[in-house]
Design an enzyme around this catalytic site. Structure first.
Site, PDB file in Angstrom:
ATOM      1  N   LYS A 229       0.339  -0.623   0.233  1.00  0.00           N
ATOM      2  CA  LYS A 229       0.488  -0.172  -0.036  1.00  0.00           C
ATOM      3  C   LYS A 229       0.973   1.678   0.223  1.00  0.00           C
ATOM      4  O   LYS A 229       1.071   2.413   0.183  1.00  0.00           O
ATOM      5  CB  LYS A 229      -0.603  -0.267   1.268  1.00  0.00           C
ATOM      6  N   HIS A 399     -15.889  15.241 -22.245  1.00  0.00           N
ATOM      7  CA  HIS A 399     -16.132  15.090 -20.889  1.00  0.00           C
ATOM      8  C   HIS A 399     -17.059  16.151 -20.999  1.00  0.00           C
ATOM      9  O   HIS A 399     -18.662  15.934 -20.327  1.00  0.00           O
ATOM     10  CB  HIS A 399     -14.826  15.638 -20.525  1.00  0.00           C
TER      11      HIS A 399
END
Length: 404
Positions: A229, A399
């Protein structure tokens, strides 16, 4: 029957702590009490948090502490995308949980082009979940002795580690000595489980042997050389979880029809953006937005969302050829599982069923391999579509058209 409002009163008065509510009531009532407490303390409306379909008791025991409700995300479907893999060999609909408008549409376009080209090839080339404890030693000489002992006594470490699990297999222990620190990077084949907990428990057992037989003293079960992580070059080089590659060759006419651009323009965009731009930035990933697909599928299928950090460690290559466009993605450290953890939750189980990979595979590990190959094909679709949008200068208009 204990009332949620009464429980909230007791927490506010100091008679109960948040984590003690399940001792006084069932998990669903405890969650309702926490929502009521939140409403009193913050003034927030928590009606939507209380609308969830998973079993509160099961979630409290396996997935989360201090359960208060559920968070909902829109889930879209991209595809189908044809995949010819070592474990995945079919056309797949890709479930993607996201709040980023235009993402699913973009990946869907890439899936369409890949499938029209005959599908993506995909292969898992390396497997292994890692855990790397750090030990204290007196000096470098003692550290070298401990490292040598670990190499010579691998079988003893393997026996101790594998006694803790019925599925996991220890496949490698690599030592690193840094001053008076010794790091041992344990690698496991965890089959269809993502395997982080499995690796941690097994490594703890092996560490007990090391402390009993050598002068090394365990400082931390994770010494950050795993690496979990966090961005890390070791994962990019050595891999973690599954290293998976997918590629496709798309005919020139399909590139022009589906992407409104040329193979040469897509190659140039990839070289200047993903390769040179990423190198200048010192990036650990040389890609356009692989994290988008990894994150969306992780959320949909119950993977550990924080491991998107490693999962997006991806290199995208593109080459214009006489007959069309060759493109590939290599995801070095994709940590996925089809059993355990969040894969047990209802909507996540359904998403895994959509892909046909829920539960343990036959042979063991094949379902997780298939999931990794499908995600890689999805990431390839996303890379192709975004690069083509940039090459054709259609990114902002897409978009805008979708109202995002």
């Amino acid at each position: 029957m204990t009332d949620a409002s009464d429980l909230a009163d007791r927490v506010q008065s100091g008679d109960l702590r948040l984590y003690e509510l399940e001792d006084e009531a069932d998990a669903e009532t405890a969650a309702a009490a926490r929502r009521e407490l939140l409403e009193r303390e913050t003034g927030a409306d928590t009606d939507a948090l209380g609308s969830f379909s998973f079993d509160a008791e099961h979630a409290s025991e396996t997935a989360v502490e201090n359960l208060a409700g559920g968070a909902q995300l829109p889930l879209g479907i991209a595809g189908p995308v044809a995949v010819s893999g070592g474990a995945a060999d079919d056309e797949f609909y890709l479930p993607m949980a996201t709040t980023e408008g235009a993402l699913v549409a973009s990946v869907n376009r890439g899936c369409s082009a890949i499938t029209a080209a005959g599908g993506a090839n995909a292969r898992v080339t390396k497997t292994g979940m890692t855990r790397a404890p750090v030990f204290r030693v007196a000096d470098v000489t003692e550290g070298a002795e401990v490292a040598e002992w670990a190499k010579e006594n691998y079988d003893a470490l393997k026996t101790a580690a594998e006694e803790t699990t019925s599925h996991g297999e220890l496949t490698d222990v690599t030592p690193y000595v840094v001053g008076d620190n010794v790091y041992l990077r344990f690698r496991y084949d965890t089959k269809d489980a993502m395997g982080m907990n499995m690796a941690t428990i097994a490594t703890e057992a092996a560490c007990e042997v090391i402390e009993a037989e050598t002068p090394a003293e365990l400082v931390a079960l994770s010494g950050n050389l795993c690496t979990d992580k966090k961005p890390a070059a070791i994962n990019a080089v050595e891999g973690r979880g599954r290293t998976v590659t997918a590629d496709v060759t798309i005919p020139r006419d399909v590139v022009e029809e589906r992407f409104n651009t040329t193979p040469e323009a897509v190659e140039e965009a990839n070289t200047r953006k993903n390769l040179i731009g990423s190198a200048k930035a010192g990036s650990l990933g040389f890609n356009a937005h692989a994290a988008n697909v990894v994150a969306a599928v992780f959320l949909a299928t119950g993977q550990d969302a924080a491991q998107v950090v490693e999962g997006s460690n991806c290199i995208t290559t593109v080459e214009a050829r006489e007959d069309g466009l060759y493109a590939s993605v290599n995801l070095a450290s994709l940590e996925v599982g089809t059993v355990g953890g969040g894969t047990k939750l209802p909507t996540q189980r359904e998403a895994l069923d959509v892909l046909g990979v829920r539960g343990g595979g036959d042979p063991a590990g094949s379902n997780a391999d298939a999931l990794a190959e499908i995600i890689a094909a999805g990431a390839l679709a996303g890379e192709l579509s975004l690069l083509a949008a940039l090459a054709s200068r259609h990114l902002s208009s897409a978009h805008e058209e979708l109202g995002r």
